[in-house]
Design an enzyme around this catalytic site. Structure first.
Site, PDB file in Angstrom:
ATOM      1  N   THR A 183       0.847  -1.189   0.000  1.00 19.00           N
ATOM      2  CA  THR A 183       0.000   0.000   0.000  1.00 19.00           C
ATOM      3  C   THR A 183       0.881   1.236   0.000  1.00 19.00           C
ATOM      4  O   THR A 183       1.911   1.271   0.686  1.00 19.00           O
ATOM      5  CB  THR A 183      -0.953   0.007   1.222  1.00 19.00           C
ATOM      6  OG1 THR A 183      -1.766   1.178   1.176  1.00 19.00           O
ATOM      7  CG2 THR A 183      -0.193  -0.029   2.530  1.00 19.00           C
ATOM      8  N   HIS A 214       2.593 -11.458  14.338  1.00 27.07           N
ATOM      9  CA  HIS A 214       3.660 -11.998  15.194  1.00 27.07           C
ATOM     10  C   HIS A 214       3.429 -13.454  15.569  1.00 27.07           C
ATOM     11  O   HIS A 214       4.323 -14.114  16.109  1.00 27.07           O
ATOM     12  CB  HIS A 214       3.744 -11.153  16.471  1.00 27.07           C
ATOM     13  CG  HIS A 214       5.101 -11.159  17.111  1.00 27.07           C
ATOM     14  ND1 HIS A 214       6.129 -11.961  16.691  1.00 27.07           N
ATOM     15  CD2 HIS A 214       5.594 -10.450  18.163  1.00 27.07           C
ATOM     16  CE1 HIS A 214       7.199 -11.751  17.443  1.00 27.07           C
ATOM     17  NE2 HIS A 214       6.894 -10.832  18.345  1.00 27.07           N
TER      18      HIS A 214
END
Length: 431
Positions: free
Chosen positions: A350, A402
């Protein structure tokens, strides 16, 4: 009799909203003629009649949510066309006639905003026309069958009044009277009905299906993923110099400009090969690694963010990447992206820099576990070889899940991107 039903809407899309009926009960329809517009979380689409006939009844109204396979309308293949009335079973209630002051004649003599004008325009074109008070009946369409596209409305806005064809005298007076009035006499900006000037009244507008989905998915991404973001900065000197050297020959050969997006797509693919966790996804208790690289390119479209996908980006040359990005941007602007354009994706890029953003923390696009954020290129003072110099710099950000990507891998991935961009020769060797 034949039924018009909600068609298959594409991967993971099971529901749509009825945006607008193009026909009413009693109208004649031909095979392949659009009957109703549906709004989905990804795109707007038209549903056409599979068989010709007369619409006997309409089962669902504008604004209702419908699922795949549900009945929309019934077509009587043997009936003759009949005038629809408010009492026709299932027919939408007729809208109130426009106020005499607001009903401005169009070039074909109908009132501004009449279905005859709106039906030949895309939903995006209609929104732009409504926002800027453009008479769709006077706009020349460039789409298939004279369809009015967004760029047609924008072109009409950009055309000086003197360059537009003159209308008949009676109509000219009606159309030009507001603009001929002195500024002090012109009405103030439109306000919600019943809200007096200076009021602190509020307006409630229902979310579109796309905006609802964007809102839901962004919250889900934050609730369901252990999302973190790491940052770095990239010296764009080498890329900008390479583009300057090659821009003329590249455009002459391929007919398009050489941008920076293709470099980041190629750099992302090379870095993903080195860190496959960022090209994977979680399914239950399993990690699914993907040996292909479908790179989503986020585009800020009229109705909300969309992410068309560059499939098998690892096999695409720079020119192919630039061409695909350019085509997707145009389709997003026109409102003509298809569900196939938006399906899938293993990693997303993006670029908030096109809007002036210097730094941001992009949110994951589930089920993907990584998204690369690009930002504005800005001259900054940096230390190179012990000397303070001015260089074109860009901050880059990597948001990651994560749960399967450790901080060490995320940081090293972003360092790889930095190395590839700052040394395009390195990128060529990796490709």
């Amino acid at each position: 009799m034949s039924n018009i039903v909600v068609p298959e809407l594409g991967e993971s899309v099971v529901e749509a909203r009825i945006a607008r009926w193009l026909k009413k009960a009693g109208d004649r329809v031909e095979v392949g003629e659009p009957v109703v517009e549906l709004e989905t979380e990804k795109i707007d689409l038209e549903v056409s009649a599979e068989k010709g006939g007369v619409i006997k009844s309409i089962a669902r109204q504008e604004g209702e949510d419908v699922k795949i396979g549900e009945l929309l309308a019934v077509v009587d293949e043997s009936a003759a066309p009949a005038a629809a009335t408010a009492e026709s079973k299932g027919a939408p209630e007729p809208k109130a006639a426009p106020d005499a002051k607001s009903a401005v004649p169009t070039s074909n003599g109908s009132a501004s905003g009449a279905p005859a004008d709106d039906a030949r325009a895309t939903p995006t074109a209609r929104r732009v026309a409504k926002d800027h008070d453009v008479n769709l009946g006077a706009v020349q369409g460039s789409g298939t069958g004279g369809r009015v596209m967004k760029q047609d409305v924008q072109a009409a806005l950009a055309t000086p009044a003197a360059d537009k064809p003159a209308a008949p005298a009676a109509r000219t007076a009606a159309v030009q009277a507001p603009s001929a009035a002195p500024a002090a006499a012109r009405p103030a900006a439109a306000k919600p009905a019943g809200v007096p000037a200076g009021s602190r009244g509020e307006t409630r507008v229902r979310m579109t299906k796309r905006r609802e989905t964007i809102a839901r998915r962004l919250v889900e991404a934050q609730h369901n993923a252990a999302m973190l973001t790491t940052f770095n900065e990239v010296d764009m000197t080498a890329i900008m110099a390479l583009r300057e050297r090659q821009k003329e020959s590249f455009k002459k050969r391929y007919g398009i400009n050489l941008g920076i997006a293709s470099f980041f797509v190629k750099a992302a693919v090379a870095a993903l090969k080195a860190f496959p966790q960022l090209n994977a996804e979680i399914q239950g208790t399993e990690i699914v690694y993907k040996p292909y690289y479908d790179i989503g390119m986020a585009v800020g479209a009229e109705g909300g963010l969309v992410v068309p996908v560059l499939r098998n980006a690892e096999t695409m040359a720079f020119a192919a990447v630039e061409t695909a990005i350019r085509e997707y941007a145009k389709k997003a602007s026109d409102g003509t992206l298809t569900l196939e354009d938006l399906a899938g994706g293993t990693f997303t890029i993006t670029n908030g820099g096109v809007f002036g953003s210097l730094l941001s923390t992009p949110i994951l696009n589930p089920p993907q576990v990584g998204i690369l954020g690009l930002h504005k290129i800005q001259d900054r003072a940096v230390v190179v070889g012990g000397q303070v110099v001015i260089r074109p710099m860009m901050y880059v950000a990597l948001s990651y899940d994560h749960r399967i990507v450790d901080g060490r891998e995320a940081v090293q991935f972003l360092v790889k991107i930095k190395e590839f961009i700052e040394d395009p020769g390195h990128l060529l060797l990796e490709s």
